[in-house]
Design a protein around this motif. Structure first.
Motif, PDB file in Angstrom:
ATOM      1  N   GLY A  71     -15.672  23.054 -15.925  1.00 15.55           N
ATOM      2  CA  GLY A  71     -16.760  23.369 -15.001  1.00 15.55           C
ATOM      3  C   GLY A  71     -17.967  23.969 -15.690  1.00 15.55           C
ATOM      4  N   ALA A  72     -18.320  23.403 -16.855  1.00 14.42           N
ATOM      5  CA  ALA A  72     -19.410  23.967 -17.653  1.00 14.42           C
ATOM      6  C   ALA A  72     -20.793  23.538 -17.182  1.00 14.42           C
ATOM      7  N   GLY A  73     -20.842  22.629 -16.229  1.00 12.64           N
ATOM      8  CA  GLY A  73     -22.139  22.230 -15.679  1.00 12.64           C
ATOM      9  C   GLY A  73     -23.091  21.617 -16.685  1.00 12.64           C
ATOM     10  N   GLY A  74     -22.553  20.900 -17.658  1.00 17.10           N
ATOM     11  CA  GLY A  74     -23.394  20.219 -18.644  1.00 17.10           C
ATOM     12  C   GLY A  74     -23.625  21.005 -19.921  1.00 17.10           C
ATOM     13  N   LYS A  75     -23.207  22.262 -19.950  1.00 15.09           N
ATOM     14  CA  LYS A  75     -23.465  23.096 -21.141  1.00 15.09           C
ATOM     15  C   LYS A  75     -22.664  22.632 -22.354  1.00 15.09           C
ATOM     16  N   ILE A  76     -21.439  22.160 -22.139  1.00 21.02           N
ATOM     17  CA  ILE A  76     -20.644  21.641 -23.249  1.00 21.02           C
ATOM     18  C   ILE A  76     -21.098  20.231 -23.611  1.00 21.02           C
ATOM     19  N   ALA A  77     -21.329  19.410 -22.606  1.00 25.80           N
ATOM     20  CA  ALA A  77     -21.778  18.031 -22.866  1.00 25.80           C
ATOM     21  C   ALA A  77     -23.101  18.008 -23.619  1.00 25.80           C
ATOM     22  N   ALA A  78     -23.923  19.046 -23.422  1.00 22.65           N
ATOM     23  CA  ALA A  78     -25.232  19.106 -24.087  1.00 22.65           C
ATOM     24  C   ALA A  78     -25.104  19.224 -25.600  1.00 22.65           C
ATOM     25  N   MET A  79     -23.917  19.595 -26.084  1.00 15.71           N
ATOM     26  CA  MET A  79     -23.717  19.745 -27.523  1.00 15.71           C
ATOM     27  C   MET A  79     -23.418  18.420 -28.215  1.00 15.71           C
ATOM     28  N   LYS A  80     -23.311  17.333 -27.438  1.00 12.40           N
ATOM     29  CA  LYS A  80     -22.943  16.034 -28.026  1.00 12.40           C
ATOM     30  C   LYS A  80     -23.921  15.590 -29.105  1.00 12.40           C
ATOM     31  N   LYS A  81     -25.199  15.791 -28.877  1.00 10.58           N
ATOM     32  CA  LYS A  81     -26.204  15.330 -29.844  1.00 10.58           C
ATOM     33  C   LYS A  81     -26.046  16.057 -31.181  1.00 10.58           C
ATOM     34  N   ASP A  82     -25.875  17.386 -31.115  1.00  9.70           N
ATOM     35  CA  ASP A  82     -25.709  18.154 -32.349  1.00  9.70           C
ATOM     36  C   ASP A  82     -24.438  17.750 -33.083  1.00  9.70           C
ATOM     37  N   VAL A  83     -23.361  17.552 -32.324  1.00 10.85           N
ATOM     38  CA  VAL A  83     -22.087  17.165 -32.933  1.00 10.85           C
ATOM     39  C   VAL A  83     -22.189  15.778 -33.563  1.00 10.85           C
ATOM     40  N   ALA A  84     -22.859  14.861 -32.871  1.00 10.06           N
ATOM     41  CA  ALA A  84     -23.007  13.507 -33.405  1.00 10.06           C
ATOM     42  C   ALA A  84     -23.789  13.516 -34.712  1.00 10.06           C
ATOM     43  N   GLU A  85     -24.800  14.378 -34.808  1.00  3.49           N
ATOM     44  CA  GLU A  85     -25.614  14.442 -36.018  1.00  3.49           C
ATOM     45  C   GLU A  85     -24.799  14.898 -37.220  1.00  3.49           C
ATOM     46  N   VAL A  86     -23.979  15.938 -37.039  1.00  4.28           N
ATOM     47  CA  VAL A  86     -23.308  16.526 -38.198  1.00  4.28           C
ATOM     48  C   VAL A  86     -22.155  15.682 -38.719  1.00  4.28           C
ATOM     49  N   ARG A  87     -21.744  14.661 -37.998  1.00  2.00           N
ATOM     50  CA  ARG A  87     -20.652  13.833 -38.518  1.00  2.00           C
ATOM     51  C   ARG A  87     -21.141  12.881 -39.591  1.00  2.00           C
ATOM     52  N   TYR A  88     -22.476  12.735 -39.747  1.00  2.00           N
ATOM     53  CA  TYR A  88     -23.004  11.877 -40.792  1.00  2.00           C
ATOM     54  C   TYR A  88     -23.074  12.641 -42.118  1.00  2.00           C
ATOM     55  N   PRO A  89     -22.967  11.952 -43.249  1.00  4.47           N
ATOM     56  CA  PRO A  89     -23.125  12.620 -44.550  1.00  4.47           C
ATOM     57  C   PRO A  89     -24.487  13.307 -44.642  1.00  4.47           C
ATOM     58  N   LYS A  90     -24.566  14.377 -45.420  1.00  2.00           N
ATOM     59  CA  LYS A  90     -25.789  15.172 -45.513  1.00  2.00           C
ATOM     60  C   LYS A  90     -26.984  14.322 -45.948  1.00  2.00           C
ATOM     61  N   LYS A  91     -26.778  13.426 -46.912  1.00  3.60           N
ATOM     62  CA  LYS A  91     -27.926  12.640 -47.383  1.00  3.60           C
ATOM     63  C   LYS A  91     -28.454  11.734 -46.273  1.00  3.60           C
ATOM     64  N   VAL A  92     -27.566  11.270 -45.387  1.00  7.01           N
ATOM     65  CA  VAL A  92     -28.005  10.447 -44.262  1.00  7.01           C
ATOM     66  C   VAL A  92     -28.812  11.294 -43.278  1.00  7.01           C
ATOM     67  N   ARG A  93     -28.340  12.513 -43.009  1.00  8.64           N
ATOM     68  CA  ARG A  93     -29.071  13.404 -42.097  1.00  8.64           C
ATOM     69  C   ARG A  93     -30.449  13.729 -42.656  1.00  8.64           C
ATOM     70  N   ASP A  94     -30.516  13.966 -43.974  1.00  8.17           N
ATOM     71  CA  ASP A  94     -31.797  14.297 -44.597  1.00  8.17           C
ATOM     72  C   ASP A  94     -32.775  13.128 -44.488  1.00  8.17           C
TER      73      ASP A  94
END
Length: 276
Positions: A71-94
């Motif tokens: 019942g987080a009202g979107g507060k947990i789902a809102a973290m999807k973008k940040d989580v998706a970003e960090v799964r890529y290798p650092k050089k890809v993120r850079d």
């Protein structure tokens, strides 16, 4: 559903510590054990434990289910973008960050088609040719990162403008086989017709080629600075020294003048598609 293995650098690790701490706090506030929570979101207790200990990176489906059950009202789902970003290798993120800040992206390629232009099948064939080979998980990570970077190219003229010069050799080397390469050439024709994209071909018959030292990129950023980048065996680096940037800009300008014009290049690719 398998989760992403966590093998994180410091930046990604900091993001994931925040995410996993929030997940644990929300679960405990709801009065659920890991086993009860896992049953509710249709994951095993061991998976929940691995996520909360930072050993696994939760997929978007995991976060969506957690948000609903807790019942987080979107507060947990809102973290999807940040989580998706960090799964890529650092050089890809850079690289992805630099591309997002660019007003112009210039690329010369003489080994493979530029990553921003690759079809899924072509990219998979290129990654699969690596030796030693990627594991299946590493291959999927590379594919996801490549797809995410390609979001920057569309018909929207508010996005950066792009200049690509492809050596003819990259259009002739049939990664993935003839049909995969045909699909790739068709993709180049499609992207080359966008108003924000100039696509040029450097014919093998050209006597002069200022790009003999290999592929490189020049990115002009919103703040007025220019950054270069290149990838060689086992190494990827950004170039910020003004003297070196000046050399890359001179080389790229020469390469563009030596290559076919965008119009000639599209006609060249169309002719290749008609070859037996």
């Amino acid at each position: 559903m398998g989760e992403w293995e966590a093998g994180l650098d410091d930046e990604a690790g900091a993001v994931m510590r925040t995410v996993t701490r929030q997940l644990k706090l929300w679960r405990e506030a709801a009065g659920l054990t890991q086993a009860e929570f896992g049953a509710a979101i249709k994951y095993g207790e061991e998976m929940v434990s691995c996520v909360e200990r930072g050993r696994r990176i939760p997929r978007p489906e995991y976060l969506d289910a957690a948000d609903e059950v807790l019942g987080a009202g979107g507060k947990i789902a809102a973290m999807k973008k940040d989580v998706a970003e960090v799964r890529y290798p650092k050089k890809v993120r850079d690289v992805k960050r630099l591309e997002a800040e660019a007003v112009e992206i210039c690329s010369y390629s003489n080994s493979v088609v530029d990553g921003l232009l690759q079809t899924e099948a072509y990219a998979r064939a290129v990654f699969s040719s690596r030796r030693p080979p990627f594991t299946e998980e590493e291959l999927e990570q590379q594919m996801a990162a490549r797809t995410a970077r390609q979001e920057i190219i569309s018909g929207d003229t508010s996005l950066p403008v792009f200049s690509f010069v492809q050596c003819e050799s990259t259009l002739r080397r049939p990664y993935g086989g003839r049909m995969v390469m045909r699909e790739q050439l068709e993709r180049l024709l499609q992207l080359g017709k966008l108003r924000s994209v100039d696509l040029q071909v450097m014919p093998l018959g050209r006597e002069g080629n200022a790009g003999v030292d290999g592929p490189f990129r020049v990115l002009r950023l919103k703040d007025g600075t220019t950054v270069g980048s290149n990838e060689v065996q086992l190494t990827s680096r950004a170039i910020v020294d003004p003297k070196l940037i000046q050399i890359l800009e001179i080389r790229y300008g020469t390469i563009r003048s030596q290559a076919l014009t965008p119009e000639e290049s599209l006609a060249f690719i169309e002719k290749m598609l008609g070859e037996p």
